[in-house]
Motif scaffolding. Structure first.
Motif, PDB file in Angstrom:
ATOM      1  N   SER A  41      78.506  26.088  67.114  1.00  0.00           N
ATOM      2  CA  SER A  41      79.560  27.153  67.410  1.00  0.00           C
ATOM      3  C   SER A  41      78.873  28.528  67.071  1.00  0.00           C
ATOM      4  CB  SER A  41      80.795  27.025  66.897  1.00  0.00           C
ATOM      5  OG  SER A  41      80.642  26.837  65.421  1.00  0.00           O
ATOM      6  N   ASP A  42      77.874  28.594  66.122  1.00  0.00           N
ATOM      7  CA  ASP A  42      77.373  29.589  65.577  1.00  0.00           C
ATOM      8  C   ASP A  42      76.019  30.049  66.676  1.00  0.00           C
ATOM      9  OD1 ASP A  42      76.690  31.735  63.742  1.00  0.00           O
ATOM     10  OD2 ASP A  42      75.189  30.535  63.028  1.00  0.00           O
ATOM     11  N   ASP A  43      75.967  31.330  67.223  1.00  0.00           N
ATOM     12  CA  ASP A  43      74.954  31.509  68.022  1.00  0.00           C
ATOM     13  C   ASP A  43      73.865  31.803  67.313  1.00  0.00           C
ATOM     14  OD1 ASP A  43      76.697  31.521  70.356  1.00  0.00           O
ATOM     15  OD2 ASP A  43      77.351  33.639  70.015  1.00  0.00           O
ATOM     16  N   GLY A  44      73.912  32.258  66.175  1.00  0.00           N
ATOM     17  CA  GLY A  44      72.628  32.200  65.308  1.00  0.00           C
ATOM     18  C   GLY A  44      71.907  31.046  65.051  1.00  0.00           C
ATOM     19  N   THR A  45      72.654  30.178  64.726  1.00  0.00           N
ATOM     20  CA  THR A  45      72.190  28.509  64.565  1.00  0.00           C
ATOM     21  C   THR A  45      71.685  28.291  66.031  1.00  0.00           C
ATOM     22  OG1 THR A  45      73.829  28.237  62.926  1.00  0.00           O
ATOM     23  CG2 THR A  45      72.798  26.454  63.799  1.00  0.00           C
ATOM     24  N   LYS A  46      72.272  28.460  67.007  1.00  0.00           N
ATOM     25  CA  LYS A  46      71.841  27.925  68.296  1.00  0.00           C
ATOM     26  C   LYS A  46      70.765  28.594  68.706  1.00  0.00           C
ATOM     27  CE  LYS A  46      75.412  26.952  71.246  1.00  0.00           C
ATOM     28  NZ  LYS A  46      76.484  27.502  72.337  1.00  0.00           N
ATOM     29  N   LYS A  47      70.318  30.113  68.515  1.00  0.00           N
ATOM     30  CA  LYS A  47      69.294  30.726  68.740  1.00  0.00           C
ATOM     31  C   LYS A  47      67.944  30.051  67.925  1.00  0.00           C
ATOM     32  CE  LYS A  47      67.312  35.550  68.936  1.00  0.00           C
ATOM     33  NZ  LYS A  47      67.651  36.781  68.769  1.00  0.00           N
ATOM     34  N   ARG A  48      68.289  29.718  66.631  1.00  0.00           N
ATOM     35  CA  ARG A  48      67.147  29.281  65.865  1.00  0.00           C
ATOM     36  C   ARG A  48      66.616  28.017  66.377  1.00  0.00           C
ATOM     37  NH1 ARG A  48      70.552  30.893  61.793  1.00  0.00           N
ATOM     38  NH2 ARG A  48      71.002  28.683  61.259  1.00  0.00           N
ATOM     39  N   HIS A  49      67.448  27.232  66.686  1.00  0.00           N
ATOM     40  CA  HIS A  49      67.171  25.930  67.149  1.00  0.00           C
ATOM     41  C   HIS A  49      66.671  25.873  68.622  1.00  0.00           C
ATOM     42  CE1 HIS A  49      69.246  24.772  63.567  1.00  0.00           C
ATOM     43  NE2 HIS A  49      69.365  23.460  63.896  1.00  0.00           N
ATOM     44  N   MET A 100      72.114  25.547  79.181  1.00  0.00           N
ATOM     45  CA  MET A 100      73.096  25.160  77.921  1.00  0.00           C
ATOM     46  C   MET A 100      72.872  26.289  76.753  1.00  0.00           C
ATOM     47  SD  MET A 100      73.238  21.248  77.975  1.00  0.00           S
ATOM     48  CE  MET A 100      74.396  21.024  76.870  1.00  0.00           C
ATOM     49  N   LEU A 101      71.888  26.757  76.478  1.00  0.00           N
ATOM     50  CA  LEU A 101      71.564  27.429  75.299  1.00  0.00           C
ATOM     51  C   LEU A 101      71.614  29.016  75.454  1.00  0.00           C
ATOM     52  CD1 LEU A 101      68.578  25.369  73.833  1.00  0.00           C
ATOM     53  CD2 LEU A 101      71.179  25.173  73.216  1.00  0.00           C
ATOM     54  N   SER A 102      71.484  29.318  76.611  1.00  0.00           N
ATOM     55  CA  SER A 102      71.698  30.915  77.024  1.00  0.00           C
ATOM     56  C   SER A 102      73.033  31.225  76.555  1.00  0.00           C
ATOM     57  CB  SER A 102      71.610  31.123  78.643  1.00  0.00           C
ATOM     58  OG  SER A 102      70.322  30.653  79.001  1.00  0.00           O
ATOM     59  N   HIS A 103      72.922  32.500  76.149  1.00  0.00           N
ATOM     60  CA  HIS A 103      74.106  33.349  75.876  1.00  0.00           C
ATOM     61  C   HIS A 103      73.904  34.672  76.107  1.00  0.00           C
ATOM     62  CE1 HIS A 103      77.328  35.020  73.093  1.00  0.00           C
ATOM     63  NE2 HIS A 103      78.015  33.792  73.407  1.00  0.00           N
ATOM     64  N   LYS A 104      74.913  35.508  76.347  1.00  0.00           N
ATOM     65  CA  LYS A 104      74.873  37.190  76.273  1.00  0.00           C
ATOM     66  C   LYS A 104      74.095  37.636  75.359  1.00  0.00           C
ATOM     67  CE  LYS A 104      79.517  37.930  75.018  1.00  0.00           C
ATOM     68  NZ  LYS A 104      80.581  38.583  75.455  1.00  0.00           N
ATOM     69  N   THR A 105      74.033  37.309  74.037  1.00  0.00           N
ATOM     70  CA  THR A 105      73.606  37.965  72.916  1.00  0.00           C
ATOM     71  C   THR A 105      72.140  37.290  72.450  1.00  0.00           C
ATOM     72  OG1 THR A 105      74.603  36.399  71.211  1.00  0.00           O
ATOM     73  CG2 THR A 105      75.788  38.343  71.954  1.00  0.00           C
ATOM     74  N   VAL A 106      71.734  36.160  73.276  1.00  0.00           N
ATOM     75  CA  VAL A 106      70.505  35.615  73.101  1.00  0.00           C
ATOM     76  C   VAL A 106      69.563  35.982  73.982  1.00  0.00           C
ATOM     77  CG1 VAL A 106      69.027  33.425  72.753  1.00  0.00           C
ATOM     78  CG2 VAL A 106      71.583  33.772  71.795  1.00  0.00           C
ATOM     79  N   GLY A 107      68.284  36.277  73.818  1.00  0.00           N
ATOM     80  CA  GLY A 107      67.282  36.651  74.754  1.00  0.00           C
ATOM     81  C   GLY A 107      67.389  38.082  75.241  1.00  0.00           C
ATOM     82  N   ASN A 108      66.503  38.616  76.138  1.00  0.00           N
ATOM     83  CA  ASN A 108      66.306  39.683  76.562  1.00  0.00           C
ATOM     84  C   ASN A 108      66.443  39.936  78.146  1.00  0.00           C
ATOM     85  OD1 ASN A 108      63.930  38.840  77.327  1.00  0.00           O
ATOM     86  ND2 ASN A 108      62.634  40.388  76.098  1.00  0.00           N
ATOM     87  N   GLY A 109      66.978  38.768  78.721  1.00  0.00           N
ATOM     88  CA  GLY A 109      67.066  38.855  80.116  1.00  0.00           C
ATOM     89  C   GLY A 109      65.795  38.479  80.956  1.00  0.00           C
ATOM     90  N   ILE A 110      64.649  38.076  80.299  1.00  0.00           N
ATOM     91  CA  ILE A 110      63.564  37.638  80.909  1.00  0.00           C
ATOM     92  C   ILE A 110      63.643  36.212  80.805  1.00  0.00           C
ATOM     93  CG2 ILE A 110      61.046  37.980  80.908  1.00  0.00           C
ATOM     94  CD1 ILE A 110      61.601  40.523  79.279  1.00  0.00           C
ATOM     95  N   THR A 111      63.216  35.696  82.049  1.00  0.00           N
ATOM     96  CA  THR A 111      62.797  34.264  82.338  1.00  0.00           C
ATOM     97  C   THR A 111      61.623  33.904  81.657  1.00  0.00           C
ATOM     98  OG1 THR A 111      64.309  34.110  84.354  1.00  0.00           O
ATOM     99  CG2 THR A 111      62.614  32.295  83.849  1.00  0.00           C
ATOM    100  N   ALA A 112      61.489  32.720  80.854  1.00  0.00           N
ATOM    101  CA  ALA A 112      60.420  32.402  80.369  1.00  0.00           C
ATOM    102  C   ALA A 112      59.647  31.409  81.284  1.00  0.00           C
ATOM    103  CB  ALA A 112      60.772  31.376  79.041  1.00  0.00           C
ATOM    104  N   VAL A 113      58.329  31.345  81.338  1.00  0.00           N
ATOM    105  CA  VAL A 113      57.548  30.607  82.256  1.00  0.00           C
ATOM    106  C   VAL A 113      56.605  29.870  81.479  1.00  0.00           C
ATOM    107  CG1 VAL A 113      56.015  30.658  83.981  1.00  0.00           C
ATOM    108  CG2 VAL A 113      57.497  32.452  84.137  1.00  0.00           C
TER     109      VAL A 113
END
Length: 125
Positions: A41-49, A100-113
């Motif tokens: 539930s915690d976005d910070g934990t999700k981001k780290r993992h 599944m791991l995307s969230h509006k507060t995670v990432g900078n809107g750039i797709t990883a290749v």
């Protein structure tokens, strides 16, 4: 296709077939880990993992391709077909993880290749 291949060889004592059972277990463990991370539930934990998990997807993909290369393909199935299906499976897990791991507060809107030398220029995005 792969699930049947992995299951049919999991009870076989032939060491070359055990490789298929092994990579079958790897992909199932990736899926279980993804579900576990996504349930956080915690976005910070999700981001780290998420970064660690995505790197693990790439490692499993490469390990699986090398393992398939060392295994003896079952009669009537070409090794090339198994490799193609393995790549598709790993790419689906990777793309599902991104979703599944995307969230509006995670990432900078750039797709990883992501690509590696075994892909022959094929790109996973």
């Amino acid at each position: 296709f792969l699930l049947d291949l992995f299951e049919s060889n999991s009870n076989n004592n032939d060491l070359s077939s055990d490789g298929f059972a092994h990579i079958g277990q790897l992909i199932l463990s990736l899926i279980a880990k993804l579900k576990q991370i996504a349930s956080e539930s915690d976005d910070g934990t999700k981001k780290r993992h998420s970064k660690t998990f995505l790197l693990q997807c790439i490692r499993v993909k490469g390990h699986g391709e090398e393992t398939i290369g060392l295994c003896r393909a079952p009669i009537g199935i070409q090794k090339k077909t198994i490799v193609i299906e393995w790549r598709k499976t790993c790419e689906r897990v990777y793309k599902r993880a991104i979703y599944m791991l995307s969230h509006k507060t995670v990432g900078n809107g750039i797709t990883a290749v992501v690509t590696d030398s075994r892909c022959h220029g094929h790109v996973t995005a």
